[in-house]
Design a protein around this motif. Structure first.
Motif, PDB file in Angstrom:
ATOM      1  N   VAL A  11      31.828  39.699  50.233  1.00 26.72           N
ATOM      2  CA  VAL A  11      32.685  40.718  49.362  1.00 26.72           C
ATOM      3  C   VAL A  11      32.342  42.236  50.040  1.00 26.72           C
ATOM      4  O   VAL A  11      32.882  42.616  49.514  1.00 26.72           O
ATOM      5  CB  VAL A  11      31.856  41.013  48.299  1.00 26.72           C
ATOM      6  CG1 VAL A  11      31.659  39.132  46.501  1.00 26.72           C
ATOM      7  CG2 VAL A  11      30.095  40.389  47.971  1.00 26.72           C
ATOM      8  N   TYR A  15      35.333  45.083  49.622  1.00 24.16           N
ATOM      9  CA  TYR A  15      34.800  46.313  49.486  1.00 24.16           C
ATOM     10  C   TYR A  15      34.399  46.799  50.786  1.00 24.16           C
ATOM     11  O   TYR A  15      34.010  48.432  50.194  1.00 24.16           O
ATOM     12  CB  TYR A  15      33.753  46.456  48.490  1.00 24.16           C
ATOM     13  CG  TYR A  15      34.263  45.840  47.026  1.00 24.16           C
ATOM     14  CD1 TYR A  15      35.520  46.550  46.049  1.00 24.16           C
ATOM     15  CD2 TYR A  15      34.367  44.442  46.629  1.00 24.16           C
ATOM     16  CE1 TYR A  15      35.620  46.063  45.178  1.00 24.16           C
ATOM     17  CE2 TYR A  15      34.779  43.876  45.770  1.00 24.16           C
ATOM     18  CZ  TYR A  15      35.568  45.022  44.996  1.00 24.16           C
ATOM     19  OH  TYR A  15      35.700  44.330  43.565  1.00 24.16           O
ATOM     20  N   ASN A  42      40.311  33.317  48.116  1.00 21.87           N
ATOM     21  CA  ASN A  42      40.833  33.378  46.554  1.00 21.87           C
ATOM     22  C   ASN A  42      39.771  34.809  45.901  1.00 21.87           C
ATOM     23  O   ASN A  42      39.865  35.764  45.173  1.00 21.87           O
ATOM     24  CB  ASN A  42      39.224  32.258  46.281  1.00 21.87           C
ATOM     25  CG  ASN A  42      39.659  31.046  46.165  1.00 21.87           C
ATOM     26  OD1 ASN A  42      41.233  31.151  45.908  1.00 21.87           O
ATOM     27  ND2 ASN A  42      39.758  29.795  46.137  1.00 21.87           N
ATOM     28  N   LEU A  43      38.340  35.399  47.396  1.00 22.30           N
ATOM     29  CA  LEU A  43      38.562  36.998  46.691  1.00 22.30           C
ATOM     30  C   LEU A  43      38.868  37.670  46.991  1.00 22.30           C
ATOM     31  O   LEU A  43      39.065  38.232  45.543  1.00 22.30           O
ATOM     32  CB  LEU A  43      36.528  36.931  47.650  1.00 22.30           C
ATOM     33  CG  LEU A  43      35.508  36.163  47.172  1.00 22.30           C
ATOM     34  CD1 LEU A  43      34.950  36.137  48.272  1.00 22.30           C
ATOM     35  CD2 LEU A  43      35.014  36.240  45.882  1.00 22.30           C
ATOM     36  N   ALA A  45      42.529  37.412  46.435  1.00 21.99           N
ATOM     37  CA  ALA A  45      43.653  37.266  45.632  1.00 21.99           C
ATOM     38  C   ALA A  45      42.471  37.928  43.806  1.00 21.99           C
ATOM     39  O   ALA A  45      43.506  38.435  42.811  1.00 21.99           O
ATOM     40  CB  ALA A  45      43.760  36.246  45.643  1.00 21.99           C
ATOM     41  N   GLY A  46      41.766  37.586  43.998  1.00 21.83           N
ATOM     42  CA  GLY A  46      40.773  38.553  43.179  1.00 21.83           C
ATOM     43  C   GLY A  46      40.566  40.153  42.400  1.00 21.83           C
ATOM     44  O   GLY A  46      41.119  40.016  42.118  1.00 21.83           O
ATOM     45  N   HIS A  47      40.680  40.109  44.190  1.00 26.52           N
ATOM     46  CA  HIS A  47      40.579  41.616  44.267  1.00 26.52           C
ATOM     47  C   HIS A  47      41.772  41.893  44.290  1.00 26.52           C
ATOM     48  O   HIS A  47      42.201  43.231  43.379  1.00 26.52           O
ATOM     49  CB  HIS A  47      40.332  41.414  45.864  1.00 26.52           C
ATOM     50  CG  HIS A  47      40.089  43.343  46.080  1.00 26.52           C
ATOM     51  ND1 HIS A  47      41.119  44.053  45.709  1.00 26.52           N
ATOM     52  CD2 HIS A  47      38.557  44.226  45.488  1.00 26.52           C
ATOM     53  CE1 HIS A  47      40.342  44.925  46.779  1.00 26.52           C
ATOM     54  NE2 HIS A  47      39.013  45.510  46.510  1.00 26.52           N
ATOM     55  N   LEU A  49      44.377  41.179  42.332  1.00 23.38           N
ATOM     56  CA  LEU A  49      44.742  40.970  40.536  1.00 23.38           C
ATOM     57  C   LEU A  49      44.550  41.955  39.866  1.00 23.38           C
ATOM     58  O   LEU A  49      45.087  43.056  39.073  1.00 23.38           O
ATOM     59  CB  LEU A  49      44.081  39.430  39.654  1.00 23.38           C
ATOM     60  CG  LEU A  49      45.382  38.591  40.546  1.00 23.38           C
ATOM     61  CD1 LEU A  49      44.404  36.952  40.640  1.00 23.38           C
ATOM     62  CD2 LEU A  49      46.381  38.119  39.649  1.00 23.38           C
ATOM     63  N   LEU A  50      43.153  42.692  40.041  1.00 24.91           N
ATOM     64  CA  LEU A  50      42.325  44.269  39.388  1.00 24.91           C
ATOM     65  C   LEU A  50      42.421  45.361  39.708  1.00 24.91           C
ATOM     66  O   LEU A  50      43.291  45.460  39.527  1.00 24.91           O
ATOM     67  CB  LEU A  50      40.624  44.181  40.154  1.00 24.91           C
ATOM     68  CG  LEU A  50      40.037  42.282  38.921  1.00 24.91           C
ATOM     69  CD1 LEU A  50      38.922  42.573  40.187  1.00 24.91           C
ATOM     70  CD2 LEU A  50      40.269  42.838  37.821  1.00 24.91           C
ATOM     71  N   ASP A  51      43.361  45.075  41.364  1.00 27.30           N
ATOM     72  CA  ASP A  51      44.272  45.959  42.062  1.00 27.30           C
ATOM     73  C   ASP A  51      45.493  46.724  41.056  1.00 27.30           C
ATOM     74  O   ASP A  51      46.429  47.604  41.211  1.00 27.30           O
ATOM     75  CB  ASP A  51      44.926  45.685  43.049  1.00 27.30           C
ATOM     76  CG  ASP A  51      43.383  46.529  44.550  1.00 27.30           C
ATOM     77  OD1 ASP A  51      42.185  47.031  43.800  1.00 27.30           O
ATOM     78  OD2 ASP A  51      42.865  46.613  44.868  1.00 27.30           O
ATOM     79  N   ARG A  52      45.939  45.234  40.274  1.00 27.05           N
ATOM     80  CA  ARG A  52      47.128  45.962  39.821  1.00 27.05           C
ATOM     81  C   ARG A  52      46.537  46.330  38.071  1.00 27.05           C
ATOM     82  O   ARG A  52      48.452  46.999  38.062  1.00 27.05           O
ATOM     83  CB  ARG A  52      47.867  44.148  39.239  1.00 27.05           C
ATOM     84  CG  ARG A  52      48.170  43.381  40.773  1.00 27.05           C
ATOM     85  CD  ARG A  52      48.566  41.911  39.833  1.00 27.05           C
ATOM     86  NE  ARG A  52      49.477  42.245  38.579  1.00 27.05           N
ATOM     87  CZ  ARG A  52      50.716  42.915  38.907  1.00 27.05           C
ATOM     88  NH1 ARG A  52      51.214  42.793  40.197  1.00 27.05           N
ATOM     89  NH2 ARG A  52      52.192  42.609  37.402  1.00 27.05           N
ATOM     90  N   LEU A  53      45.829  45.811  37.847  1.00 23.68           N
ATOM     91  CA  LEU A  53      45.415  46.666  36.778  1.00 23.68           C
ATOM     92  C   LEU A  53      46.341  48.314  36.371  1.00 23.68           C
ATOM     93  O   LEU A  53      44.957  49.265  37.903  1.00 23.68           O
ATOM     94  CB  LEU A  53      44.348  47.001  35.679  1.00 23.68           C
ATOM     95  CG  LEU A  53      44.293  45.301  35.749  1.00 23.68           C
ATOM     96  CD1 LEU A  53      42.704  45.306  35.283  1.00 23.68           C
ATOM     97  CD2 LEU A  53      44.390  45.143  34.377  1.00 23.68           C
TER      98      LEU A  53
END
Lengths: 212, 198
Positions: A11, A15, A42-43, A45-47, A49-53
């Motif tokens: 992480v 970041y 996986n991490l 990918a999650g990151h 996806l959040l960036d898409r918001l």
């Protein structure tokens, strides 16, 4: 680097909170370790996806004057609550003082002054006045007659009970006597039986002198 | 030269409303960005989800700055102003969540995927974003808070630890768990970042 340490630092890498040298070391490890690479993917990918918001920044719209008003209103409300609390506490305190004051005693003597905290001295007991229940002589006589009748009734009752008890006692004594008589007779019979058996045994021994 | 947050707070304590106005303008957007993700999406009965969530965030944002104003005399510049501010943000969102729970209005944001739902490739970007936002909202509070503060608030892990009052290692571990859960949840809903348009 071992996998546990790498996974703990993923992480930080994600970041961008790792020094360049450590970043490189972790990337080298990821290149050769499928398990860590899988977690990294996986991490990441999650990151992503959040960036898409979208940044949902609203237009600045807070009115500072309104904030001051709200804060002021709350402060006033809070002050009112405190004041109400203080008044209530004051009332309770006053009540306690009144209650406690009833136990305070001030006495002034020629030479000194006494302030005491105790219960006030109790007044001397007053002899109760007993009213005459039979104010007239006639009424007294009637009352005495009633008591006499009551006593006679009680005496008769006691005598009757005594008589019953005496009869019962007599009956019991007779029964006991009969039992004693019966017992003596049976005892005498038993003794006689023993004597008879004894004699028979002696006779038998005398009639067979040479058998031993 | 722009005044530092500490300087603005010092002036604000002395009753300078212009300083407070500057603080609000400076921090309104970051606070809102965090509130949107922390407060979660929830629907009001009979109301529009979007409008309701927007109104809630505005109310919460206002509540945050009212608390800043009310507590300005207790402010100490031991840490960054943002640490103090975000702690207030967390308290406000937690209070709001408790109130919603007490009113029984907190709804489960997790929408089960059904066969009739639009396939991901055909889903519009807005729908996917909505799903992602819902998945973030569905995370447990202790995972969502550090994730939102780190990702949307862009606070370093150390500051997230100070804001949440949780050890640094735990914060990192929770962010990691949150990201993995989020990925798994969205994958279950048929959303894979590799298949999405950029």
């Amino acid at each position: 680097m071992n996998c546990t340490k790498v996974k703990d630092q993923l992480v930080d890498l994600l970041y961008d909170e790792l020094p360049v040298q450590e970043q490189q070391a972790i990337r080298n490890h990821l290149a050769g370790c499928p398990s860590c690479r899988d977690e990294w993917n996986n991490l990441h990918a999650g990151h992503s996806l959040l960036d898409r918001l979208p940044d949902d920044d609203p237009a600045p719209g807070i009115e500072v004057a309104r904030l001051y008003q709200t804060a002021e209103r709350r402060s006033n409300r809070s002050r009112r609550c405190w004041r109400a609390g203080a008044v209530a506490a004051g009332l309770v305190a006053a009540l306690m003082i009144v209650v406690a004051g009833a136990q305070l005693r001030f006495e002034r003597y020629p030479t000194h002054f006494v302030i005491a905290w105790d219960h006030p001295p109790k007044p001397a007991p007053v002899e109760p006045k007993i009213a005459d229940p039979w104010p007239t002589l006639g009424a007294q006589q009637v009352r005495f007659q009633e008591i006499n009748q009551l006593l006679e009734l009680m005496a008769r009752e006691v005598l009757a009970v005594e008589s019953r008890q005496s009869t019962d006692l007599q009956r019991l004594k007779q029964r006991l006597l009969a039992l004693e008589t019966n017992h003596d007779q049976r005892w005498n019979l038993t003794l006689a039986e023993f004597s008879r058996k004894d004699r028979e045994l002696a006779d038998v021994r005398l009639s067979r002198p040479n058998e031993n | 030269m722009t005044d530092s947050d500490h300087e603005l707070m010092r002036r604000c304590r002395q009753g300078d409303s212009a300083a407070f106005d500057m603080l609000v303008r400076r921090w309104e957007a970051p606070v809102n960005r965090i509130l949107v993700r922390l407060a979660g999406s929830h629907v009001e009965p009979g109301g529009s989800n979007l409008v309701s969530a927007r109104t809630d965030v505005d109310d919460l944002s206002q509540e945050v700055f009212v608390r800043v104003l009310s507590a300005r005399h207790r402010y100490r510049n031991t840490y960054a102003f943002s640490t103090w501010l975000y702690r207030i943000v967390l308290n406000v969102t937690r209070d709001a969540a408790r109130r919603r729970q007490a009113r029984g209005k907190l709804l489960n944001n997790h929408r089960p995927v059904t066969a009739a739902e639009t396939p991901p490739e055909a889903a519009s970007r807005q729908e996917v974003d909505q799903q992602i936002a819902e998945a973030v909202s569905a995370l447990p509070g202790d995972l969502r808070e550090p994730l939102v503060l780190r990702h949307f608030g862009e606070l370093p892990f150390a500051e997230v630890a100070r804001v949440t009052g949780v050890p640094l290692g735990t914060v990192k571990s929770r962010v990691r768990t949150a990201l993995l859960k989020l990925r798994a949840e969205l994958k279950n809903r048929g959303i894979d970042e590799r298949e999405l348009e950029p």
